[in-house]
Enzyme design. Structure first.
Site: not given
Ligand SMILES: *Cc1c(COP(=O)(O)O)cnc(C)c1O
Length: 406
Positions: A233, A148, A262
């Protein structure tokens, strides 16, 4: 006992209006929140809940942290947005502080997590053409199955989740998928035109999935050996969630590009960033990438405060210590319907057996006991409270699970 009483009429009015006017791209629990403080949130009827989702780890510092709030209010009254056409006096100190904290050489600030991912993909491709010598238009990026990384068209194009990608094509070419946790598959997938491997250290949305021990170290070696950029990520795993500032520290490795978002703002504002060593980021020149709001003074002031409290208030260490206590407690109350309790720091999942009636039912029972958690997929409950959780609160969470588990 923490029984929640809902004035269904008030709650239902909000829910009905949302249903009437909103796109139906979410299926939230039927709780309408109006206030937050620390690990707690309150609904419109005055019921208090312990938040075990933390907005998908965006409020690691706790709701409405007073020091982040003060920084935001102060900056909002002074200067909010200049665009990058001009400079502002918050960007340079943000760069200094985030680089010192994460041991990075360069920063590129964006807003959402998906934008940070997109930025890294663009940088990796350009690096491939200009530095690695990949023929024009041939760059390949390897990703992990069940990833994700966000919701843009390019990103969902390399998702393996049918809900995320179905109906949204055609998609960008140049991506190749390998199983998560399988270093041999990555090595087999790397060819002369491979520029990057994009991966989460722990797959959050997939259900808090851990790779086998040693995987990330092996991935680091492979990327170095084959001159492939490792993009980690850490938008969900980063900033203390797993008991270290970055999850990569558990494996003693450093990515070439690290994505954070985040909790970079403590939940006040969308702030994300790509962190890198200088060679990789050096491929970008003026006009080649940007964002109106990226690096704005309000975002930088908020992010500076969010990072400061994370460190000064010992939240990373607290996540490690209280997280271990919470995991041990949950493992102890796990019934025969629980398949596994797994986690690192305060990134925890309770996975039920497939015949246990589903995670949604448990989340609804927990809601009735004053605990908000969200199921991920059908059988997994994620537990990711703010990193300021106390021992007593951890024990209270265990008690609620003991009562709610099938
Ligand atoms: C939440 C998340 C994203 C995307 O972040 P947004 O601010 O919702 O675009 C990307 N990678 C990971 C691992 C995430 O948990």
């Amino acid at each position: 006992m923490n029984d929640v009483s809902l004035n269904r009429a008030l709650t239902q009015r909000y829910i009905d209006t949302e249903a009437r006017l909103g796109a139906k791209n979410y299926k939230p629990l039927d709780v309408v929140l109006t206030r937050g403080e620390g690990v707690h949130v309150w609904d419109v009827d005055g019921n208090r809940y312990l938040d075990c989702l933390s907005a998908y780890s965006a409020v690691n510092q706790g709701h409405c942290h007073p020091k982040i709030l003060a920084a935001m209010v102060e900056q909002a009254g002074r200067l909010t947005l200049t665009s990058r056409a001009f400079r502002n006096d918050q960007l340079a100190p943000f760069y200094e502080e985030v680089c010192a904290l994460t041991n990075s050489h360069k920063v590129l600030p964006m807003n959402s997590g998906a934008e940070a991912v997109e930025t890294a993909l663009k940088v990796a491709r350009k690096w491939g053409y200009e530095i690695k010598g990949v023929p024009d238009g041939q760059a390949e990026i390897v990703v992990a199955a069940d990833n994700f990384h966000g919701r843009t068209v390019a990103i969902v194009g390399f998702s393996t989740d049918p809900d995320s990608r179905g109906g949204f094509g055609p998609f960008a070419p140049g991506f190749r998928t390998v199983p998560f946790g399988d270093a041999a598959a990555l090595e087999a997938a790397i060819g002369p035109n491979t520029v990057a491997f994009l991966v989460e250290p722990i797959q959050g949305e997939a259900g808090v999935i851990f790779p086998p021990a040693g995987y990330l170290r092996r991935v680091r070696e492979l990327c170095t050996r084959h001159n492939v950029i490792l993009i980690l990520d850490e938008i969900q795993t980063g900033l203390g969630r797993t008991g270290r500032l970055l999850a990569e520290e558990h494996d003693g490795i450093e990515a070439d590009l690290t994505l954070i978002g985040k909790a970079l703002s403590g939940g006040f504002y969308p702030v994300s960033a790509v962190l890198s060593n200088s060679e990789v980021m050096g491929v970008l020149h003026p006009g080649e990438h940007g964002s109106t709001f990226g690096g704005n003074p309000l975002a930088c002031a908020v992010a500076r405060a969010a990072l400061k409290v994370l460190v000064e208030e010992g939240m990373v260490e607290n996540a490690a210590r209280v997280g271990a206590r919470l995991q041990a407690g949950l493992a102890q109350v796990a019934t025969s319907r629980v398949k596994e309790v797994r986690g690192r720091g305060l990134m925890i999942a309770v996975e039920l057996h497939a015949d246990a009636g589903g995670a949604r039912r448990v989340c609804e029972a927990l809601q009735g006991r004053g605990l908000l958690a969200k199921e991920t997929h059908a059988h997994t409950i994620r537990i990711a409270p703010p990193l300021i959780l106390t021992d007593d609160q951890a024990d209270w969470i265990v008690d609620q699970f003991a009562a709610a588990l099938p």
